[in-house]
Write a protein that holds these residues in place. Structure first.
Motif: not given
Length: 659
Positions: A33-40
């Motif tokens: 989740f952290i990586d996903f939202y960081s990329r977003r």
């Protein structure tokens, strides 16, 4: 189309990451989740931040205070990715400006997309954990969303357009396609169906590539659906069933794959690919330029200006793609970059709030009347709070606007003049309170589109209540206002102010629900009100409405009002003459004349009833104007006076009251 593509791409990423997370195998990193939202954040924020900062600075120099205040409000919404919810909340707001003059209007779709990004990964994570069938889950969710939208498109069209839940089905259409691609189901279907299609459509089916043939057919059908949506659909009852055309068209074009003829030769040529690369920045940049040109010109910009805006948007999109995004989207320290971008976006949101809170920073424009206007605005809150002690529910039940409040200039028992009705009565409050003596005071009981006649309820039909729910309370609030006026002997003079278009063939007599004749209802309402106020010893003043300028206000504003900096001649409006109109040709004349004739007819025999016709002050020698003799704009929108306009007509109105 935008939603389908977005749903497909983001779901593809999530499905792949979730599979890695759950299975613990594969070459790519498992879903985080952290990586996903960081990329977003690193994907979405840089372009929007660059655009918002650019237009916040540009707006400081070219926008008027009311325009800049609204832009600040929408900047705050954009920074939190809730533009769709903010625009939804503004529906039914008759003080709001036209959509063309909202530079961040287009960000409603980005808001829905980001809200989907917040919810969908969490739903999928839970579904994976509980071993749910993802395709079934997405299908049920899409059908539920679409079903509720079909119901809302007629009952509440604004919700059908802006509600995230009612638009999620379009994103889920892309998600369903991503799931089919993940399992290579499309290839399997194509291999089974392809030979039959080849036998029907081709001379030598043995040379046919089943997958490519199916792809070619899907891409042609998909393009046909999209073109039909573009050229054949109108805005009525949209999205609803009509949205199926572009949604299914996009689904079929994506499903066709990169090797389909149209996709390979039409969408994969270098020009189209380049525009695809800058498509997100171009989406961000295109509308603000066009909207700013519309604002400063007061009308649709000339063709050469529109072309220039598009070219400028393409240039800024290229600059964003090549010089802004790479530094922030890629490379090391992704988490720190995301945190920094979030921090900058918070600062932009606070800046937007500050701009709205300070009314667009009026000090940017030199105006000798501004100190007086600022002093009026500062005391409004105290005078509203004083009235709320008498009628606590007024603000909660009324439309939340500065012209639709309950106000007491003096403490209870010391006010001598009362304004009651809708915003067209409330707009006089500022000007009158500047003229009161120490033994005088003004009380205002004002609610949006309320008709100030005892027992009458205006604008309460279902169609109006859907877009303006506050109208359900107008009769109750007017009753509270009349109760206060009738019970306070210190109030000697009562001004009834109303915009007749608000109740034009749209009023109910709560004392006689069987009466459906519009003019008869008004006569009964006037007679009932005259009688009650006369018995209480009040002098009654019927306000005859100010001229309205729905067709020319924006053009006049652009040509007559001085902006913080000069506007180039090719952008500025040349419609100064549009600021005036012949008195007999003024807009909404029929509604005003009907209100006036019935008010006069039912006043026969009363010696305590007087009429105040604002057109006598705003129209000279048969010509009505939005400007005073010094060229100052007197209107805040097409049919409401500004505080400056209230100050202008104040002496005229007060002279009538004191006669």
């Amino acid at each position: 189309m935008f939603f389908v593509i977005s749903g497909f791409l983001i779901s593809t990423i999530i499905f792949k990451g979730m599979n890695e997370r759950m299975s613990g195998t594969g070459e790519s990193r498992p879903f985080s989740f952290i990586d996903f939202y960081s990329r977003r954040v690193r994907r979405i924020f840089p372009s929007l931040i660059f655009c918002l900062i650019t237009f916040l600075v540009l707006g400081w120099f070219v926008l008027l205070p009311d325009e800049y205040s609204l832009f600040g409000k929408h900047t705050m919404g954009a920074s939190a990715y809730v533009s769709n919810l903010l625009l939804w909340s503004e529906a039914g707001d008759y003080f709001q400006t036209a959509s063309q003059t909202k530079p961040l209007l287009h960000l409603w779709s980005l808001g829905i997309e980001e809200q989907f990004y917040l919810i969908w990964p969490l739903v999928l994570f839970i579904a994976y954990k509980l071993n749910f069938n993802i395709f079934t889950l997405a299908l049920v969710g899409a059908l539920a969303s679409f079903g509720f939208e079909l119901r809302s498109v007629h009952d509440n069209p604004t919700a059908a357009f802006y509600s995230p839940f009612l638009r999620f089905w379009e994103l889920m259409a892309g998600s369903l396609l991503a799931w089919l691609y993940k399992g290579e189901m499309f290839t399997g279907i194509a291999n089974k169906v392809g030979p039959y299609l080849s036998a029907v459509l081709q001379r030598d089916s043995s040379k046919s590539d089943s997958v490519r043939l199916c792809g070619n057919i899907l891409s042609v059908i998909g393009l046909a659906l999209i073109l039909t949506a573009v050229f054949a659909l109108d805005n009525k009852d949209f999205p609803g069933y009509k949205a199926l055309l572009p949604v299914m068209g996009a689904v079929l074009m994506i499903a066709a794959g990169k090797d389909a003829f149209l996709n390979r030769y039409l969408l994969s040529n270098r020009v189209m690919v380049w525009f695809g690369l800058i498509s997100y920045p171009l989406y961000i940049w295109h509308w603000p330029f066009l909207s700013f040109a519309w604002i400063v010109g007061g009308e649709m910009p000339q063709l050469k200006v529109r072309i220039g805006c598009v070219v400028l948007a393409v240039i800024m999109s290229a600059v964003t793609y090549y010089f802004v995004e790479p530094k922030l989207r890629w490379g090391r320290y992704g988490g720190y970059k995301a945190a920094g971008l979030l921090s900058v976006m918070v600062v932009i949101g606070v800046a937007g709030y500050s701009i709205e809170r300070h009314d667009g920073y009026t000090a940017r424009i030199e105006d000798p009347d501004q100190p007086v206007i600022d002093s009026i605005n500062k005391r409004f809150n105290d005078e509203n709070q004083r009235c709320l002690k008498e009628i606590p529910d007024w603000n909660r039940l009324s439309y939340n606007g500065d012209l639709t409040k309950c106000l007491l200039q003096r403490s209870p028992g010391k006010n001598t003049i009362a304004l009651i009705g809708d915003s067209h009565g409330g707009q006089l409050y500022a000007g009158l309170t500047l003229l009161t003596n120490e033994d005088e005071g003004v009380a205002a009981f004002v609610s949006g589109c309320s008709i100030p006649l005892i027992g009458l309820h205006s604008g309460a039909d279902p169609a109006h209540l859907k877009i303006a729910p506050y109208r359900a309370n107008t009769e109750h609030l007017m009753s509270e206002g009349f109760r206060y006026i009738l019970s306070h002997s210190n109030i000697k003079k009562v001004v009834l102010g109303h915009h007749p278009a608000c109740s034009w063939h749209n009023v109910v007599d709560t004392h006689n629900l069987n009466n459906h004749d519009f003019k008869s209802i008004l006569r009964d309402g006037f007679s009932r009100t005259y009688e009650a106020l006369t018995r209480a010893g009040k002098e009654i003043y019927i306000l005859l409405d100010n001229p309205s300028y729905f067709n020319s206000y924006q053009k006049c504003k652009a040509s007559a009002v001085r902006r913080p900096v000069g506007i180039p001649e090719f952008l500025s409006s040349k419609h100064t003459k549009i600021c005036s109109v012949k008195k007999l040709e003024r807009e909404l004349l029929e509604t005003i004349d009907n209100w006036s004739s019935i008010a006069h007819e039912t006043a026969v025999g009363y010696k305590n009833i007087h009429f105040i016709d604002l057109s006598e002050d705003l129209c000279k020698n048969g010509i009505c104007s939005m400007l005073d003799d010094r060229g100052n704009m007197l209107y805040r929108d097409p049919n409401h006076l500004s505080i400056k306009g209230s100050i202008y007509v104040g002496p005229f109105v007060m002279s009538k009251i004191r006669q």
